[in-house]
Each structure stands twice: as C-alpha cells, then as structure tokens.
Design an enzyme around this catalytic site. Structure first.
Site, PDB file in Angstrom:
ATOM      1  N   ASN A 151       1.203  -1.468  -0.352  1.00 52.69           N
ATOM      2  CA  ASN A 151       0.316  -0.159  -0.062  1.00 52.69           C
ATOM      3  C   ASN A 151       0.769   1.421  -0.289  1.00 52.69           C
ATOM      4  OD1 ASN A 151       0.606  -1.494   2.656  1.00 52.69           O
ATOM      5  ND2 ASN A 151      -0.420   0.786   3.436  1.00 52.69           N
ATOM      6  N   GLN A 179      -4.679  -4.124  -0.995  1.00 56.36           N
ATOM      7  CA  GLN A 179      -4.634  -3.301  -2.816  1.00 56.36           C
ATOM      8  C   GLN A 179      -4.467  -3.872  -4.295  1.00 56.36           C
ATOM      9  OE1 GLN A 179      -4.208   0.641  -2.527  1.00 56.36           O
ATOM     10  NE2 GLN A 179      -4.061   0.527  -0.424  1.00 56.36           N
ATOM     11  N   HIS A 201     -13.620   0.091   0.044  1.00 50.83           N
ATOM     12  CA  HIS A 201     -13.696   1.505   0.022  1.00 50.83           C
ATOM     13  C   HIS A 201     -12.005   1.831  -0.767  1.00 50.83           C
ATOM     14  CE1 HIS A 201     -10.178   2.603   3.376  1.00 50.83           C
ATOM     15  NE2 HIS A 201     -10.738   0.678   3.585  1.00 50.83           N
ATOM     16  N   THR A 237     -26.412  -9.240  11.475  1.00 53.06           N
ATOM     17  CA  THR A 237     -27.019  -9.157  10.011  1.00 53.06           C
ATOM     18  C   THR A 237     -25.663  -8.801   9.003  1.00 53.06           C
ATOM     19  OG1 THR A 237     -28.666  -8.968  11.223  1.00 53.06           O
ATOM     20  CG2 THR A 237     -29.429  -7.799   9.434  1.00 53.06           C
ATOM     21  N   CYS A 324      -2.853   4.638   8.094  1.00 56.13           N
ATOM     22  CA  CYS A 324      -2.994   4.439   9.289  1.00 56.13           C
ATOM     23  C   CYS A 324      -1.525   4.794  10.528  1.00 56.13           C
ATOM     24  CB  CYS A 324      -2.816   2.696   9.222  1.00 56.13           C
ATOM     25  SG  CYS A 324      -4.211   2.386   7.983  1.00 56.13           S
TER      26      CYS A 324
HETATM   27  C1  LIG Z   1      -5.807  -0.275   3.509  1.00 55.17           C
HETATM   28  C2  LIG Z   1      -5.834  -1.421   3.582  1.00 55.17           C
HETATM   29  C3  LIG Z   1      -6.051  -2.365   4.501  1.00 55.17           C
HETATM   30  C4  LIG Z   1      -7.225  -2.266   5.688  1.00 55.17           C
HETATM   31  O1  LIG Z   1      -8.520  -1.980   5.017  1.00 55.17           O
HETATM   32  P1  LIG Z   1      -9.594  -1.576   5.943  1.00 55.17           P
HETATM   33  O2  LIG Z   1     -10.874  -1.817   4.421  1.00 55.17           O
HETATM   34  O3  LIG Z   1      -9.516  -0.421   6.044  1.00 55.17           O
HETATM   35  O4  LIG Z   1      -9.794  -2.325   7.075  1.00 55.17           O
HETATM   36  C5  LIG Z   1      -5.268  -4.032   4.909  1.00 55.17           C
HETATM   37  N1  LIG Z   1      -3.876  -3.789   3.925  1.00 55.17           N
HETATM   38  C6  LIG Z   1      -4.003  -3.529   2.893  1.00 55.17           C
HETATM   39  C7  LIG Z   1      -2.494  -3.239   2.018  1.00 55.17           C
HETATM   40  C8  LIG Z   1      -4.358  -1.678   2.725  1.00 55.17           C
HETATM   41  O5  LIG Z   1      -4.277  -1.237   1.781  1.00 55.17           O
END
Ligand SMILES: *Cc1c(COP(=O)(O)O)cnc(C)c1O
Length: 396
Positions: A151, A179, A201, A237, A324
């Site tokens: 990422n 990613q 997302h 659910t 993060c």
């Molecule tokens: C964003 C990301 C995650 C976490 O995903 P979330 O849906 O935000 O918990 C895990 N691994 C990688 C490589 C990411 O880029």
C-alpha cells in the site's frame, strides 16, 4: 485546483456503487434471514452480490465471506490459518516486513500466544525472494501470509509463484490483496491462493465492507459468534447496502481493469518522470512489478509532514506513507524495511492515483511538488548541512 491523490488510503464512492446501494437503504430493507418476502428479496440481492464478487476473483460463491473491512478479513484469515496449523501441531508462520499493520499486529498477537513468525526481508525494490521463502519453510510451517500489492510503494509480489510453492509444500497461503483487487487481475485459481482479503473502499465502494475468500475444503471456524450468517461463521445481520455497493463497484472495476490500468499507468509514469527530475530524490518500489496507481518518492533534506501540509494548502491531497501511521512521526516501517536511512525515509511522499484523476491534475502536481520541495529545502538545516558536502544542485 483540487487534486485527490490519496486513493491508496481510500477512494471516492462511484456512482455505480451509490446506485447499487440506494435501493438497499430504501425499499430493500429486509433482513436476508427472514422468511417473508422482504427477507427473500434481500437474500436474493445478497446471493447475487456474492456471485458477482466470486466471479471477479474466479472463486465459487460459497468461498466468499462478507466482512466489515479489509482489516477484519486479515485478522480472520490469519488467526484461522494459525489455529488450523496449531490443531495439526504446527506453529510456525512466514510473512514479510512490509505488510500492513492489520497483518503485522495480528501476527504479533499470535506470537504472544506461542506461534513463531519468520519475517522475510524485502529487497530494495520491496520484493520478497522465492528462494528465501523456500529456505524459511520448516516442517512445522502452517501458514504463509504475503501481501499481493504493497500500500505504500505499490510493489506487486510474485503471488502466483509463492502460491505454487506453498501448495507444493502443503502450506496454507493467505494474501492481503486489498491494494490489488479492482486494480490488477486477481485470480485465486491461477494465483494458487487459499485465503485472500479485500476491502470495498479501496475500489470505490463505501467504507465498512470487505470480503474474505477461503478456498473450499479449508475448515474455517466461527470468527464472530452469533447467528447463521456467512455459513454460520460470522454472525451479524448482513450489511446489505455496503455489500451491494461493493459487488457493483468490483464488477465495474473488473470490467474496466485494462482500460483503467492503461490510463492510470500513463499518469503515474508521467508523475515519476517529472518527480525524478527533482535533485536528490528517489522513487521507491520496483519499476516493473507495481500496481498502476501508487507513486512513492523520498526527497532528501526535508520532512514529509511539512511537504504534505504545503501540498494540502495548494489543494493536493497526498500522504507520507500509509494513512494508518500518519499522525505518528516515525518513518514508515515499509521504507525502513527497504533499507532506507531514517533521515531519508522522513522525506517521503505517496501519491496514489485512480481513473478519476486527469493529466491536468498530474501537470498541476508536477508544478507544485518541485517548487514546494525547493522552498522547504531552503529553510531546512539538514539540507544546508548537505550542501557543505556537495555542490548546490539548484545552482548551475
Ligand atoms: C487499506 C488496507 C487494509 C485495511 O483495509 P480496511 O478496509 O481499511 O480495514 C489492509 N491492507 C492493505 C494493504 C490496505 O491498503
């Protein structure tokens, strides 16, 4: 000008995803477990969404489990892989040093519970080496977890070969493909993947929905105690609005994979070319094995945080590494793992593009970044110090 160049942190919700989601927030409010018509209606939509997600990964619908996010999928897959190993008397796991914290922190938890983890080093381009993986495998190795695409630097690992090696040795293979899915072709059969994590997302679905793929035949245990949802393994659910949006967004991404990749790659390459002209800069990651959208640079003599603030003032949303860890001033564990010294890793910039970006935006970034870097250097004691040992690259 406003430019959103932080698509590795999260993406804008697409119109397709929104259109798929709206009915579920309106008429389609039934609980898929209910037997009446409202329930059946929701259940049919859920079944269709699972089929769509499965198809995009070349999986079977019953191998797809909907979760709350990529982090949850990582936690579930790795914890389960470890539990299955322990049940067979195997407590050794192999991963690498540039994983997302969702993976690394899950592994730390398992280490506290008595598992042993080998973290493969990555080479300066961010790639793990197959022969090092092969050498790390022990008779008690139960799980290998290596990310599909990083990422922060975008490096794509040799997933198919890693999967083949694990399959040959009878070791479970999980990959954090958050990613990769929706950005490059991911095929769980071709790539020999046993378990995979994805998150909506990161490909234009809303936040709060993800999925875990687990190959049939692997005997998973409950992750969340409760009702019979998700084949009885994850109670709660089903979040129909998010799930429908994610399936629609994934379908759209997969249908336009090549076209989007071509567009985004052209923008990325232009960015890399332009930013490489900045003196004392370096592009991180592997030039040949990377996802289309992620560009990572380090600029010597400046701090990434100040760069981000100045770019934000210029209307450019970027990041220093992973969203993060921003907020902490520690340099990224990924850049340090590439062997980069602390002071250089501090001056990092990640620009992550998607198919919504334009060449005009790239031009604007290329106008702003070199200028801001130069201005920050003029105020930087570290840069002044560097000038004592080299000719000023800005004077010719
Ligand atoms: C964003 C990301 C995650 C976490 O995903 P979330 O849906 O935000 O918990 C895990 N691994 C990688 C490589 C990411 O880029």
């Amino acid at each position: 000008m406003f430019v959103y160049a932080d698509n590795a942190a999260t993406t804008a919700v697409s119109k397709t995803a929104l259109d798929a989601m709206l009915p579920a927030l309106g008429e389609l409010y039934g609980n898929p477990s209910s037997l009446h018509q409202k329930g059946r209606e929701a259940n049919l939509a859920l079944i269709a969404a699972r089929e769509t997600v499965a198809k995009c990964l070349n999986a079977q619908p019953r191998e797809i489990y909907f979760t709350g996010c990529g982090t949850e999928s990582d936690n579930w897959a790795i914890t389960e892989g470890a539990r299955l190993g322990a049940a067979a008397g195997k407590r050794h796991i192999i991963s690498d040093t540039i994983e997302h914290h969702a993976v690394l922190h899950t592994l730390t938890k398992l280490e506290k519970e008595g598992f042993e983890v080998t973290y493969l080093p990555v080479h300066e381009n961010g790639l793990v080496r197959l022969e090092e993986l092969a050498a790390a495998i022990r008779p008690d190795t139960c799980l290998v977890t290596i990310m599909y695409a990083n990422n922060e630097i975008g490096t794509l690992q040799p997933i198919r070969e890693i999967g083949a090696l694990c399959r040959e040795r009878g070791i479970l293979f999980h990959t954090d493909a958050v990613q990769a899915v929706g950005h490059v072709s991911v095929d769980v059969v071709r790539d020999n993947i046993d378990m995979l994590s994805l998150s909506g997302h990161k490909f234009h679905a809303p936040k709060g929905v993800g999925a875990m793929y687990c190959r049939k035949g692997i005997k998973l245990k409950n992750f969340i105690e409760g009702g019979a949802q998700e084949r009885g393994l994850r109670g709660g659910t089903e979040a129909i609005p998010g799930i429908l949006a994610m399936a629609a967004a994934l379908k759209e991404s997969c249908e336009h994979l090549e076209e989007n990749a071509e567009k985004v790659t052209a923008m990325r390459d232009k960015l890399i070319e332009g930013l490489s002209r900045i003196p004392c800069s370096r592009c991180n990651g592997d030039p040949d094995h990377k996802v289309p959208g992620i560009v990572s640079f380090c600029f010597e003599g400046i701090e990434g945080e100040s760069l981000l603030l100045r770019l934000d003032m210029a209307g450019i949303c970027a990041s220093s590494g992973s969203a993060c860890t921003s907020g902490s001033l520690d340099p990224s564990h990924v850049l340090l793992a590439l062997g980069m010294p602390h002071e250089i890793a501090h001056g990092s910039l990640r620009l992550s593009l998607c198919e919504y970006n334009t060449m005009e935006e790239v031009d604007y970034i290329l106008e702003q970044v070199p200028q801001v870097v130069r201005e920050l250097r003029e105020m930087s004691p570290v840069w002044m110090h560097m000038l004592e040992t080299m000719p000023d690259p800005y004077k010719n």
